[in-house]
Design a protein around this motif. Structure first.
Motif, PDB file in Angstrom:
ATOM      1  N   PRO A 120      13.540   2.308   0.698  1.00 19.20           N
ATOM      2  CA  PRO A 120      13.017   1.476  -0.390  1.00 19.20           C
ATOM      3  C   PRO A 120      11.519   1.697  -0.557  1.00 19.20           C
ATOM      4  O   PRO A 120      10.753   1.562   0.407  1.00 19.20           O
ATOM      5  N   GLY A 121      11.081   2.091  -1.754  1.00 21.90           N
ATOM      6  CA  GLY A 121       9.661   2.304  -2.006  1.00 21.90           C
ATOM      7  C   GLY A 121       9.156   3.682  -1.628  1.00 21.90           C
ATOM      8  O   GLY A 121       7.945   3.936  -1.705  1.00 21.90           O
ATOM      9  N   LEU A 122      10.059   4.621  -1.228  1.00 17.54           N
ATOM     10  CA  LEU A 122       9.628   5.963  -0.813  1.00 17.54           C
ATOM     11  C   LEU A 122       9.679   6.910  -2.008  1.00 17.54           C
ATOM     12  O   LEU A 122      10.702   7.037  -2.682  1.00 17.54           O
ATOM     13  N   VAL A 123       8.564   7.597  -2.281  1.00 16.87           N
ATOM     14  CA  VAL A 123       8.491   8.555  -3.381  1.00 16.87           C
ATOM     15  C   VAL A 123       7.780   9.808  -2.890  1.00 16.87           C
ATOM     16  O   VAL A 123       6.970   9.764  -1.960  1.00 16.87           O
ATOM     17  N   LYS A 124       8.120  10.956  -3.521  1.00 19.92           N
ATOM     18  CA  LYS A 124       7.467  12.220  -3.181  1.00 19.92           C
ATOM     19  C   LYS A 124       6.020  12.199  -3.641  1.00 19.92           C
ATOM     20  O   LYS A 124       5.694  11.640  -4.688  1.00 19.92           O
ATOM     21  N   ALA A 125       5.167  12.852  -2.879  1.00 21.51           N
ATOM     22  CA  ALA A 125       3.744  12.898  -3.218  1.00 21.51           C
ATOM     23  C   ALA A 125       3.249  14.337  -3.164  1.00 21.51           C
ATOM     24  O   ALA A 125       2.267  14.647  -2.500  1.00 21.51           O
ATOM     25  N   GLY A 126       3.964  15.257  -3.824  1.00 22.42           N
ATOM     26  CA  GLY A 126       3.569  16.662  -3.792  1.00 22.42           C
ATOM     27  C   GLY A 126       4.552  17.477  -2.971  1.00 22.42           C
ATOM     28  O   GLY A 126       5.640  17.026  -2.615  1.00 22.42           O
ATOM     29  N   LEU A 181       0.832  -1.204   0.000  1.00 24.69           N
ATOM     30  CA  LEU A 181       0.000   0.000   0.000  1.00 24.69           C
ATOM     31  C   LEU A 181       0.872   1.262   0.000  1.00 24.69           C
ATOM     32  O   LEU A 181       1.968   1.268   0.573  1.00 24.69           O
ATOM     33  N   PRO A 182       0.388   2.378  -0.601  1.00 24.63           N
ATOM     34  CA  PRO A 182       1.134   3.645  -0.572  1.00 24.63           C
ATOM     35  C   PRO A 182       0.922   4.358   0.769  1.00 24.63           C
ATOM     36  O   PRO A 182       0.064   5.240   0.881  1.00 24.63           O
ATOM     37  N   ASN A 183       1.722   4.000   1.737  1.00 23.16           N
ATOM     38  CA  ASN A 183       1.563   4.565   3.077  1.00 23.16           C
ATOM     39  C   ASN A 183       1.973   6.055   3.063  1.00 23.16           C
ATOM     40  O   ASN A 183       3.150   6.381   2.823  1.00 23.16           O
ATOM     41  N   PRO A 184       1.044   6.989   3.329  1.00 23.43           N
ATOM     42  CA  PRO A 184       1.382   8.421   3.284  1.00 23.43           C
ATOM     43  C   PRO A 184       2.242   8.835   4.476  1.00 23.43           C
ATOM     44  O   PRO A 184       2.029   8.374   5.600  1.00 23.43           O
ATOM     45  N   MET A 185       3.220   9.735   4.216  1.00 18.96           N
ATOM     46  CA  MET A 185       4.113  10.228   5.266  1.00 18.96           C
ATOM     47  C   MET A 185       4.371  11.714   5.077  1.00 18.96           C
ATOM     48  O   MET A 185       4.394  12.211   3.950  1.00 18.96           O
ATOM     49  N   THR A 186       4.596  12.414   6.205  1.00 18.15           N
ATOM     50  CA  THR A 186       5.052  13.808   6.184  1.00 18.15           C
ATOM     51  C   THR A 186       6.436  13.841   6.810  1.00 18.15           C
ATOM     52  O   THR A 186       6.613  13.451   7.967  1.00 18.15           O
ATOM     53  N   ILE A 187       7.421  14.290   6.059  1.00 19.34           N
ATOM     54  CA  ILE A 187       8.808  14.271   6.520  1.00 19.34           C
ATOM     55  C   ILE A 187       9.371  15.686   6.444  1.00 19.34           C
ATOM     56  O   ILE A 187       9.308  16.342   5.400  1.00 19.34           O
ATOM     57  N   SER A 188       9.935  16.192   7.564  1.00 25.73           N
ATOM     58  CA  SER A 188      10.506  17.550   7.578  1.00 25.73           C
ATOM     59  C   SER A 188      11.529  17.657   8.697  1.00 25.73           C
ATOM     60  O   SER A 188      11.581  16.819   9.594  1.00 25.73           O
ATOM     61  N   PHE A 189      12.343  18.727   8.599  1.00 26.91           N
ATOM     62  CA  PHE A 189      13.269  19.110   9.664  1.00 26.91           C
ATOM     63  C   PHE A 189      12.863  20.504  10.125  1.00 26.91           C
ATOM     64  O   PHE A 189      12.733  21.426   9.307  1.00 26.91           O
ATOM     65  N   ALA A 190      12.676  20.691  11.415  1.00 23.10           N
ATOM     66  CA  ALA A 190      12.272  21.999  11.934  1.00 23.10           C
ATOM     67  C   ALA A 190      13.311  23.062  11.576  1.00 23.10           C
ATOM     68  O   ALA A 190      14.498  22.888  11.823  1.00 23.10           O
ATOM     69  N   GLY A 191      12.821  24.156  10.973  1.00 23.76           N
ATOM     70  CA  GLY A 191      13.705  25.273  10.648  1.00 23.76           C
ATOM     71  C   GLY A 191      14.427  25.133   9.327  1.00 23.76           C
ATOM     72  O   GLY A 191      15.190  26.013   8.946  1.00 23.76           O
ATOM     73  N   ILE A 192      14.201  23.993   8.599  1.00 24.99           N
ATOM     74  CA  ILE A 192      14.854  23.791   7.302  1.00 24.99           C
ATOM     75  C   ILE A 192      13.777  23.667   6.242  1.00 24.99           C
ATOM     76  O   ILE A 192      12.819  22.905   6.397  1.00 24.99           O
ATOM     77  N   GLY A 193      13.902  24.441   5.194  1.00 18.94           N
ATOM     78  CA  GLY A 193      12.921  24.404   4.119  1.00 18.94           C
ATOM     79  C   GLY A 193      12.869  23.060   3.442  1.00 18.94           C
ATOM     80  O   GLY A 193      13.857  22.318   3.388  1.00 18.94           O
ATOM     81  N   ASP A 194      11.691  22.721   2.879  1.00 22.58           N
ATOM     82  CA  ASP A 194      11.496  21.421   2.238  1.00 22.58           C
ATOM     83  C   ASP A 194      12.477  21.203   1.089  1.00 22.58           C
ATOM     84  O   ASP A 194      12.876  20.077   0.814  1.00 22.58           O
ATOM     85  N   ASN A 195      12.895  22.293   0.446  1.00 23.32           N
ATOM     86  CA  ASN A 195      13.825  22.152  -0.676  1.00 23.32           C
ATOM     87  C   ASN A 195      15.222  21.734  -0.230  1.00 23.32           C
ATOM     88  O   ASN A 195      16.048  21.336  -1.052  1.00 23.32           O
TER      89      ASN A 195
END
Length: 527
Positions: free
Chosen positions: A374-380, A353-367
């Motif tokens: 394995p199997g992890l892809v961006k979704a927007g 299944l495409p398990n949705p995740m939100t991944i970030s570092f506080a204070g660092i822009g997403d870029n």
């Protein structure tokens, strides 16, 4: 000679007159008269140069007063008053010099006055004096001198903004100049060398040769221009000193940015900054407005990560626009509107299944954030990902972030991989045990569902087994009972429990490739 405190220059002039008086007693020679003429020429040459210098200095004060009225405005106002007062008195003395040259014609060959013939001063004696006192003209001269000194004192006082009724007080910056001026033009009676008290004008002009009186009046004009120059210099220098005064400065800590991570190097500098409400730029470009000599920033923080802030002041100097650019940095971190709460034993993702995740570092822009697994892809945008794990029991998600100083930070998290649990068989959409007539079971659809599952999966039943008590089990393809099942149900009695088991399914949509487990059975009791 004259009473009061005298400057060295005035003492020299008075000594000149002592010599002159002594020469009169010795039947003054033509050479002495010529010397006075040459002295008058020197004074007039100096006066022309002084006039030019004073005009340049006044122009500079006026320009600075226009560019920065708050700082140089008082100096400009005082200088403008002093300029008018000095010119008026200088022009008046020029009319008095006409009295000294009355009846005297310029030499046609040399273009100069006949100094050696100017050994008398009858016009001044006849028009300035009367008996033992002054004529109306003499009283006017005294009044003009006193008025000049009073006006200069008032102009000096106004520089500090003192009230009119405080005109006896003199600005500290101009006090010495006015004091010397008062001594130079002190019109009080004077005692001569024999102790005889004489009127001021009588002591300096009565019965003097015309050329000596002319030189004396030119010296007065020189005194006026010197006082004017000293006042301008004091006003300009005083305003500059006020601007440079350390009381107008404060120590400022200027860091490279306004937010730092723990362990990150903090870099910046301490500088001297000046908050002066009188220093007003002609224009300001930036996120804020000018208040009391400083730019007050007001803006909305940008996106998460390091942001730039910049703009420009514009000041007027010598009639020209001088730009002053500024630039700084600040860091935007996410607003803490949610708590970071996690169940340590529930870090689970489902295989297939495409398990949705939100991944970030506080204070660092997403870029500047990179995530790998394995199997992890961006979704927007905004740190959204999907994780579709493959084989194995665990999967590790690794994350790195690049900070504004170029350094990187890293973190990782392990998730357990689980398969999709077995669904439950349902008769007419109802799981578990239910009761009803034979006819309802004959027309009901056999389905499968996963109650309370995180994903809304849709199952399609492809095969099941129907068992009537006392009869052989019937294997059915599809999701509805067939004719063989109907015949078996016809022989069932009230109270018999019909079992729907060995239900085979497949997933429709996301997860269609997943091999599903056999669904749990459903029971239907005949009524």
């Amino acid at each position: 000679m004259a009473g009061g405190k005298l400057t060295p220059r005035q003492k020299m002039i008075n000594l000149m007159y002592l010599v002159f008086i002594a020469m009169l007693a010795l039947n003054m020679s033509k050479e002495v008269l010529s010397a006075f003429g040459l002295m008058n020429e020197k004074f007039e040459t100096t006066n022309k140069a002084s006039k030019s210098n004073n005009e340049k200095l006044l122009s500079l004060i006026d320009q600075k007063g226009t560019d920065n009225s708050g700082l140089y405005g008082p100096a400009k106002n005082a200088a403008d008053k002093i300029a008018v007062i000095s010119k008026d008195f200088n022009d008046y003395i020029e009319t008095l010099k006409a009295d000294a040259t009355n009846g005297v014609e310029f030499d046609k060959k040399t273009g100069k006055l006949p100094y050696e013939a100017m050994d008398k001063g009858p016009h001044i004696d006849e028009t300035w004096f009367k008996a033992d006192g002054y004529s109306a003209k003499g009283n006017q001269i005294i009044a003009k001198i006193n008025q000049y000194v009073a006006d200069m004192k008032a102009a000096a006082v106004s520089q500090d903004g003192l009230a009119k009724n405080e005109d006896e007080k003199v600005s500290k910056k101009l006090a010495t100049i006015v004091e010397n001026l008062s001594a130079t033009f002190n019109t009080a009676d004077v005692k001569d060398g024999e102790g005889v008290t004489k009127k001021y004008l009588s002591y300096h002009f009565e019965h003097f040769p015309a050329i000596a009186s002319l030189a004396k009046l030119s010296a007065w004009q020189n005194d006026i221009k010197k006082a004017e120059f000293d006042c301008y210099s004091s006003l300009l220098g005083g305003a500059a000193l006020d601007a440079a005064s350390m009381s107008n400065y404060t120590a400022l800590v200027v860091l490279e940015k306004s937010a730092y991570f723990q362990g990150e190097a903090v870099k910046g500098k301490v500088v001297l900054g000046r908050y002066d409400e009188n220093t007003k730029p002609t224009s300001f470009q930036g996120p804020g407005k000018i208040e009391n000599g400083q730019a007050v920033i007001s803006m909305t923080a940008g996106s998460i990560g390091e942001q730039n802030i910049n703009g420009q002041f514009t000041f007027m100097e010598k009639g020209k626009s001088i730009p002053l650019k500024f630039e700084g940095k600040y860091v935007v971190i996410p607003r803490p509107n949610t708590a970071n709460i996690s169940a340590d034993k529930m870090n689970v993702v489902y295989r297939g299944l495409p398990n949705p995740m939100t991944i970030s570092f506080a204070g660092i822009g997403d870029n500047n954030v990179t995530a790998n697994a394995p199997g992890l892809v961006k979704a927007g945008a905004n740190g959204k990902y999907n994780l579709n794990p493959g084989s194995g029991e665990e999967v590790t998600v690794s994350v790195t972030g690049k900070m504004s100083d170029g350094k990187t930070v890293a973190d990782k998290k392990v998730f357990r991989i689980k398969g999709i649990p077995a669904p439950q068989a349902a008769i007419g959409g109802t799981i578990g045990t239910q009761k009803g007539p034979k006819t309802r079971l004959q027309v009901s659809q056999i389905t499968a569902v996963l109650p309370d599952f995180l994903y809304d999966l849709k199952f399609q039943v492809t095969e099941f087994v129907l068992k009537v008590p006392g009869q052989a089990s019937i294997v059915v393809s599809g999701d509805r009972v067939n004719a063989q099942c109907v015949a078996a149900l016809a022989r069932a009695s009230k109270g018999d429990q019909i079992t729907i088991s060995d239900v085979k399914t497949k997933i429709i949509g996301d997860g269609a490739a997943i091999k599903t487990k056999t669904a749990a059975p459903a029971i239907y009791e005949i009524q």
